[in-house]
Design a protein around this motif. Structure first.
Motif, PDB file in Angstrom:
ATOM      1  N   ASN A 209       1.191  -1.201  -0.257  1.00  0.00           N
ATOM      2  CA  ASN A 209       0.181  -0.282   0.082  1.00  0.00           C
ATOM      3  C   ASN A 209       1.110   1.407   0.575  1.00  0.00           C
ATOM      4  OD1 ASN A 209      -2.694  -0.804   0.551  1.00  0.00           O
ATOM      5  ND2 ASN A 209      -2.208  -1.479   1.856  1.00  0.00           N
ATOM      6  N   ASN A 210       1.897   1.300   0.858  1.00  0.00           N
ATOM      7  CA  ASN A 210       2.884   2.548   0.855  1.00  0.00           C
ATOM      8  C   ASN A 210       3.281   2.620  -0.387  1.00  0.00           C
ATOM      9  OD1 ASN A 210       2.272   3.069   3.558  1.00  0.00           O
ATOM     10  ND2 ASN A 210       3.989   2.118   4.200  1.00  0.00           N
ATOM     11  N   LEU A 211       4.027   1.633  -1.120  1.00  0.00           N
ATOM     12  CA  LEU A 211       4.400   1.883  -2.851  1.00  0.00           C
ATOM     13  C   LEU A 211       3.639   2.087  -3.989  1.00  0.00           C
ATOM     14  CD1 LEU A 211       6.277   0.467  -4.728  1.00  0.00           C
ATOM     15  CD2 LEU A 211       5.393  -2.062  -4.932  1.00  0.00           C
ATOM     16  N   LEU A 212       2.322   1.945  -3.346  1.00  0.00           N
ATOM     17  CA  LEU A 212       0.799   2.565  -4.370  1.00  0.00           C
ATOM     18  C   LEU A 212       0.736   3.190  -3.957  1.00  0.00           C
ATOM     19  CD1 LEU A 212      -1.449  -0.623  -4.639  1.00  0.00           C
ATOM     20  CD2 LEU A 212       0.448  -0.293  -6.120  1.00  0.00           C
ATOM     21  N   SER A 213       0.433   3.735  -2.735  1.00  0.00           N
ATOM     22  CA  SER A 213       0.683   5.306  -2.702  1.00  0.00           C
ATOM     23  C   SER A 213       2.218   6.633  -2.591  1.00  0.00           C
ATOM     24  CB  SER A 213       0.397   5.313  -1.592  1.00  0.00           C
ATOM     25  OG  SER A 213       1.050   4.873  -0.498  1.00  0.00           O
ATOM     26  N   THR A 214       2.941   6.458  -2.702  1.00  0.00           N
ATOM     27  CA  THR A 214       4.217   6.910  -2.787  1.00  0.00           C
ATOM     28  C   THR A 214       4.092   7.492  -4.653  1.00  0.00           C
ATOM     29  OG1 THR A 214       5.361   5.361  -2.292  1.00  0.00           O
ATOM     30  CG2 THR A 214       5.306   6.846  -0.100  1.00  0.00           C
ATOM     31  N   GLN A 215       3.818   6.428  -4.906  1.00  0.00           N
ATOM     32  CA  GLN A 215       4.027   6.734  -6.307  1.00  0.00           C
ATOM     33  C   GLN A 215       3.129   6.290  -7.363  1.00  0.00           C
ATOM     34  OE1 GLN A 215       7.764   6.068  -7.533  1.00  0.00           O
ATOM     35  NE2 GLN A 215       7.809   6.222  -5.121  1.00  0.00           N
ATOM     36  N   GLN A 216       2.543   7.322  -6.873  1.00  0.00           N
ATOM     37  CA  GLN A 216       0.720   7.466  -7.028  1.00  0.00           C
ATOM     38  C   GLN A 216       0.144   6.867  -8.403  1.00  0.00           C
ATOM     39  OE1 GLN A 216       3.411  10.459  -7.583  1.00  0.00           O
ATOM     40  NE2 GLN A 216       2.536   9.934  -5.074  1.00  0.00           N
ATOM     41  N   LEU A 217      -0.064   4.847  -7.894  1.00  0.00           N
ATOM     42  CA  LEU A 217      -0.286   3.955  -8.468  1.00  0.00           C
ATOM     43  C   LEU A 217      -1.913   3.610  -7.624  1.00  0.00           C
ATOM     44  CD1 LEU A 217       2.763   1.933  -8.215  1.00  0.00           C
ATOM     45  CD2 LEU A 217       1.520   2.960 -10.687  1.00  0.00           C
ATOM     46  N   LYS A 218      -2.453   3.292  -9.188  1.00  0.00           N
ATOM     47  CA  LYS A 218      -4.073   3.487  -8.451  1.00  0.00           C
ATOM     48  C   LYS A 218      -4.716   1.643  -8.722  1.00  0.00           C
ATOM     49  CE  LYS A 218      -5.689   7.796  -7.925  1.00  0.00           C
ATOM     50  NZ  LYS A 218      -6.512   9.390  -8.154  1.00  0.00           N
ATOM     51  N   ARG A 219      -4.874   1.012  -7.645  1.00  0.00           N
ATOM     52  CA  ARG A 219      -5.787  -0.096  -8.696  1.00  0.00           C
ATOM     53  C   ARG A 219      -6.931   0.503  -9.098  1.00  0.00           C
ATOM     54  NH1 ARG A 219      -3.812  -1.491  -3.001  1.00  0.00           N
ATOM     55  NH2 ARG A 219      -3.173  -2.948  -2.158  1.00  0.00           N
ATOM     56  N   HIS A 220      -7.280  -1.233 -10.488  1.00  0.00           N
ATOM     57  CA  HIS A 220      -7.692  -0.922 -11.304  1.00  0.00           C
ATOM     58  C   HIS A 220      -7.694  -2.505 -11.942  1.00  0.00           C
ATOM     59  CE1 HIS A 220      -4.472  -0.334 -14.284  1.00  0.00           C
ATOM     60  NE2 HIS A 220      -4.271   0.602 -13.789  1.00  0.00           N
ATOM     61  N   ASP A 221      -8.415  -3.073 -13.035  1.00  0.00           N
ATOM     62  CA  ASP A 221      -8.366  -3.637 -13.962  1.00  0.00           C
ATOM     63  C   ASP A 221      -7.091  -4.802 -13.925  1.00  0.00           C
ATOM     64  OD1 ASP A 221     -11.222  -4.168 -12.973  1.00  0.00           O
ATOM     65  OD2 ASP A 221     -12.257  -3.787 -15.148  1.00  0.00           O
ATOM     66  N   ARG A 222      -5.769  -3.783 -14.115  1.00  0.00           N
ATOM     67  CA  ARG A 222      -5.391  -4.291 -15.258  1.00  0.00           C
ATOM     68  C   ARG A 222      -3.594  -3.778 -13.932  1.00  0.00           C
ATOM     69  NH1 ARG A 222      -4.875  -1.548 -21.961  1.00  0.00           N
ATOM     70  NH2 ARG A 222      -6.704  -2.501 -21.837  1.00  0.00           N
ATOM     71  N   LEU A 223      -3.792  -3.052 -12.926  1.00  0.00           N
ATOM     72  CA  LEU A 223      -3.095  -2.889 -11.858  1.00  0.00           C
ATOM     73  C   LEU A 223      -3.956  -3.906 -10.828  1.00  0.00           C
ATOM     74  CD1 LEU A 223      -0.104  -2.370 -11.300  1.00  0.00           C
ATOM     75  CD2 LEU A 223      -1.368  -0.272 -10.833  1.00  0.00           C
ATOM     76  N   HIS A 224      -3.681  -4.740 -10.496  1.00  0.00           N
ATOM     77  CA  HIS A 224      -3.785  -5.709  -8.902  1.00  0.00           C
ATOM     78  C   HIS A 224      -2.611  -5.773  -8.090  1.00  0.00           C
ATOM     79  CE1 HIS A 224      -6.288  -8.062  -6.617  1.00  0.00           C
ATOM     80  NE2 HIS A 224      -5.657  -8.904  -6.975  1.00  0.00           N
ATOM     81  N   ALA A 225      -3.126  -5.361  -6.772  1.00  0.00           N
ATOM     82  CA  ALA A 225      -2.073  -5.938  -5.914  1.00  0.00           C
ATOM     83  C   ALA A 225      -2.744  -6.085  -4.588  1.00  0.00           C
ATOM     84  CB  ALA A 225      -1.582  -3.713  -5.336  1.00  0.00           C
ATOM     85  N   TYR A 226      -1.979  -7.537  -3.892  1.00  0.00           N
ATOM     86  CA  TYR A 226      -2.006  -7.994  -3.339  1.00  0.00           C
ATOM     87  C   TYR A 226      -1.210  -9.226  -2.665  1.00  0.00           C
ATOM     88  CZ  TYR A 226      -1.889 -11.865  -5.917  1.00  0.00           C
ATOM     89  OH  TYR A 226      -0.992 -12.910  -6.969  1.00  0.00           O
ATOM     90  N   THR A 227      -1.204  -9.164  -1.099  1.00  0.00           N
ATOM     91  CA  THR A 227      -0.126 -10.057   0.000  1.00  0.00           C
ATOM     92  C   THR A 227      -0.618 -11.494  -0.148  1.00  0.00           C
ATOM     93  OG1 THR A 227      -1.168  -9.869   1.893  1.00  0.00           O
ATOM     94  CG2 THR A 227       0.440  -7.977   0.174  1.00  0.00           C
ATOM     95  N   ILE A 228       0.235 -11.964   0.300  1.00  0.00           N
ATOM     96  CA  ILE A 228       0.091 -13.665   0.549  1.00  0.00           C
ATOM     97  C   ILE A 228      -0.097 -13.920   1.690  1.00  0.00           C
ATOM     98  CG2 ILE A 228       1.413 -16.055   0.953  1.00  0.00           C
ATOM     99  CD1 ILE A 228       3.547 -14.728  -1.176  1.00  0.00           C
ATOM    100  N   GLN A 229       0.385 -13.225   2.467  1.00  0.00           N
ATOM    101  CA  GLN A 229      -0.484 -12.677   4.371  1.00  0.00           C
ATOM    102  C   GLN A 229      -2.210 -12.801   3.873  1.00  0.00           C
ATOM    103  OE1 GLN A 229       1.715 -10.237   6.507  1.00  0.00           O
ATOM    104  NE2 GLN A 229       3.498 -11.942   6.542  1.00  0.00           N
ATOM    105  N   GLU A 230      -2.238 -11.585   3.225  1.00  0.00           N
ATOM    106  CA  GLU A 230      -3.860 -11.610   3.237  1.00  0.00           C
ATOM    107  C   GLU A 230      -4.823 -12.263   2.519  1.00  0.00           C
ATOM    108  OE1 GLU A 230      -5.965  -8.158   0.429  1.00  0.00           O
ATOM    109  OE2 GLU A 230      -2.955  -7.681   0.578  1.00  0.00           O
TER     110      GLU A 230
END
Length: 506
Positions: A209-230
């Motif tokens: 989440n910090n990676l996305l927010s600091t780089q102004q990356l927003k989740r959308h259909d072609r940019l998915h982000a998640y973790t193994i733990q979650e």
């Protein structure tokens, strides 16, 4: 102007050395230079054409490549036994060598893939990026699932997992993390990716989440982000990634190539496994192709700061403003400090392979390396992995280590890599195709399965630098249009993803 004799190559009338075009035995008369060899001269190595006193500078390209550590006699082999690095004043002459670029009226075209935002891709991949080494295995398992299963999707070049060894055991903020995140963001936005998944573990320093927010990356259909733990563990995280890619493949396959201007090309310029021929054949031939690309409105990125050290004054002359030139010198000063505080020196480069090929000091290597950048104006200087927004010839600060350097260039937007080599580098750089240029014909024939282009024709005297450059420019257009490179045929490019690691590993 390159003048080739039967046995040697003279690069400038004022040079103290000439280059052996082929191996020369001892006691051989080099007629044009009116000197006999006092020892055997290996191919690509230097022969003294006049006596040089101890401590005096030695010139090649009419530039200082080092200083004589003892008196050198005419006819001697000049190398590490009698030539060493030394400091000297450089005249930066900011912006005094700029000129008119001379743009062409009808730019060349290639068959590119136009994205919805107007950017143009040279390849069409789906990518998996890892925030930390701990999620590398999951990313690889997802990519491996699609090996041999894309037959119904001929317009998709592949599913590629780009993993690395960092992301934790480091400060959560600061220069090291900023560089890693900027690199990942550059890949996440790269037009050669139709879609990206960012996969983390969950507890790492480089939080997704910090990676996305600091780089102004927003989740959308072609940019998915998640973790193994979650997701609840490895198997569930793998299933998640596979399912999302399977859902995207039909749309990704609808990508079509169309004629687009060469101004959409961004070349990353690299040299690895350099030899004594690099600055005579492959690097200037690539430079000639770069000049053509710039005149057609495109962009080329020169990098590898430790490998322009001692030749930076040739680039500051071409800077469009003094400010641009000063930006380059600021990066040189940073490297001097960086190497000093790590107990190193700038002349730790060249490598053993470079020296075996005839290069003696970093000054000599750098003077040949800058030839990749051609002759047009230097329009801007960027930090590592910074997005390249300018058109024309630009510089990006990177290490000299090829995978790390090219990773920064691709993060900055390079959609094709051009890689010169004299010793025989084997390299690829997904998602950008990589073309390798051999400096000599013997290498090209010996390692032809890895080499895309032979610049040995220049050494052989059958082609000029300008002719080779024009021929290579046509190959660039074909590769950008989808013609597979040798590296792509072998599958190179995943393990070569190597973000620059700065700072202590804790």
């Amino acid at each position: 102007m390159l003048q080739a004799a039967e046995l040697t190559i003279r690069l400038h009338a004022e040079d103290d050395v000439v280059i052996a075009r082929t191996g020369i035995a001892a006691d051989t008369l080099v007629a044009r230079e009116k000197v006999s060899t006092l020892a055997a001269i290996p191919p690509g190595h230097k022969l003294a054409v006049r006596d040089i006193s101890q401590g005096k500078p030695v010139r090649r390209y009419n530039q200082v490549i080092g200083f004589a550590t003892r008196t050198i006699r005419a006819g001697e082999h000049v190398h590490v036994h009698n030539l060493a690095m030394g400091d000297f004043e450089r005249d930066y002459a900011f912006s005094q060598g700029t000129g008119d670029t001379g743009f062409v009226r009808e730019p060349a075209v290639f068959q590119g893939i136009r994205r919805s935002d107007g950017r143009v891709a040279t390849r069409n991949y789906i990518g998996l990026l890892t925030s930390v080494n701990c999620s590398a295995t999951v990313a690889r398992m997802i990519a491996r699932h699609f090996e041999g299963r894309l037959g119904d999707y001929p317009n998709v070049d592949g599913v590629v997992a780009l993993t690395h060894k960092s992301g934790c055991g480091m400060a959560s903020e600061g220069e090291g993390m900023e560089v890693l995140r900027r690199t990942m963001a550059g890949y996440a936005r790269h037009p050669n990716f139709f879609a990206i998944q960012v996969i983390g573990l969950g507890c790492e320093a480089n939080q997704v989440n910090n990676l996305l927010s600091t780089q102004q990356l927003k989740r959308h259909d072609r940019l998915h982000a998640y973790t193994i733990q979650e997701k609840g563990g490895t198997a569930k995280a793998v299933r998640e990634g596979i399912a999302r890619i399977e859902a995207l493949l039909p749309e990704a396959n609808r990508a079509k190539r169309e004629a687009v201007a060469a101004s959409h090309l961004v070349l990353g310029l690299q040299c690895g496994g350099s030899d004594g021929y690099s600055g005579i054949s492959a690097n200037p031939a690539l430079g000639a192709a770069v000049d053509l690309l710039v005149r057609h409105g495109g962009t080329a990125i020169l990098s590898e700061t430790p490998e322009i050290y001692g030749a930076e004054h040739l680039l500051t002359r071409r800077a469009v403003t003094r400010e641009v030139g000063e930006k380059l010198i600021a990066r040189i000063r940073w490297w001097e400090d960086y190497t000093a505080r790590n107990g190193m020196e700038m002349n730790n480069n060249p490598t053993p392979g470079n020296k075996a090929g005839g290069l003696t000091t970093i000054l000599e290597k750098s003077l040949g390396a800058v030839a990749k950048g051609g002759t047009t104006n230097l329009v801007d200087v960027y930090e590592y992995a910074e997005p390249v927004a300018s058109k024309g010839f630009v510089y990006m600060d990177t290490p000299g280590y090829d995978p790390v350097s090219a990773t920064g260039q691709v993060a900055g937007g390079a959609n094709l890599i051009c890689f010169t080599t004299g010793r025989g580098s084997a390299y690829g750089c997904k998602p950008a195709p990589s073309l390798k240029l051999a400096t000599n014909t013997a290498l090209f024939l010996h390692q032809e399965e890895d080499m895309d282009f032979n610049c040995g024709t220049i050494i052989d005297g059958t082609e000029t630098i300008e002719q080779a450059g024009a021929r290579f420019f046509e190959l660039v257009l074909r590769a950008a249009s989808g013609e597979k490179t040798k590296a792509e045929a072998f599958g190179y490019g995943e393990d070569e993803f190597a973000p620059w690691t700065l700072g202590a590993t804790m």
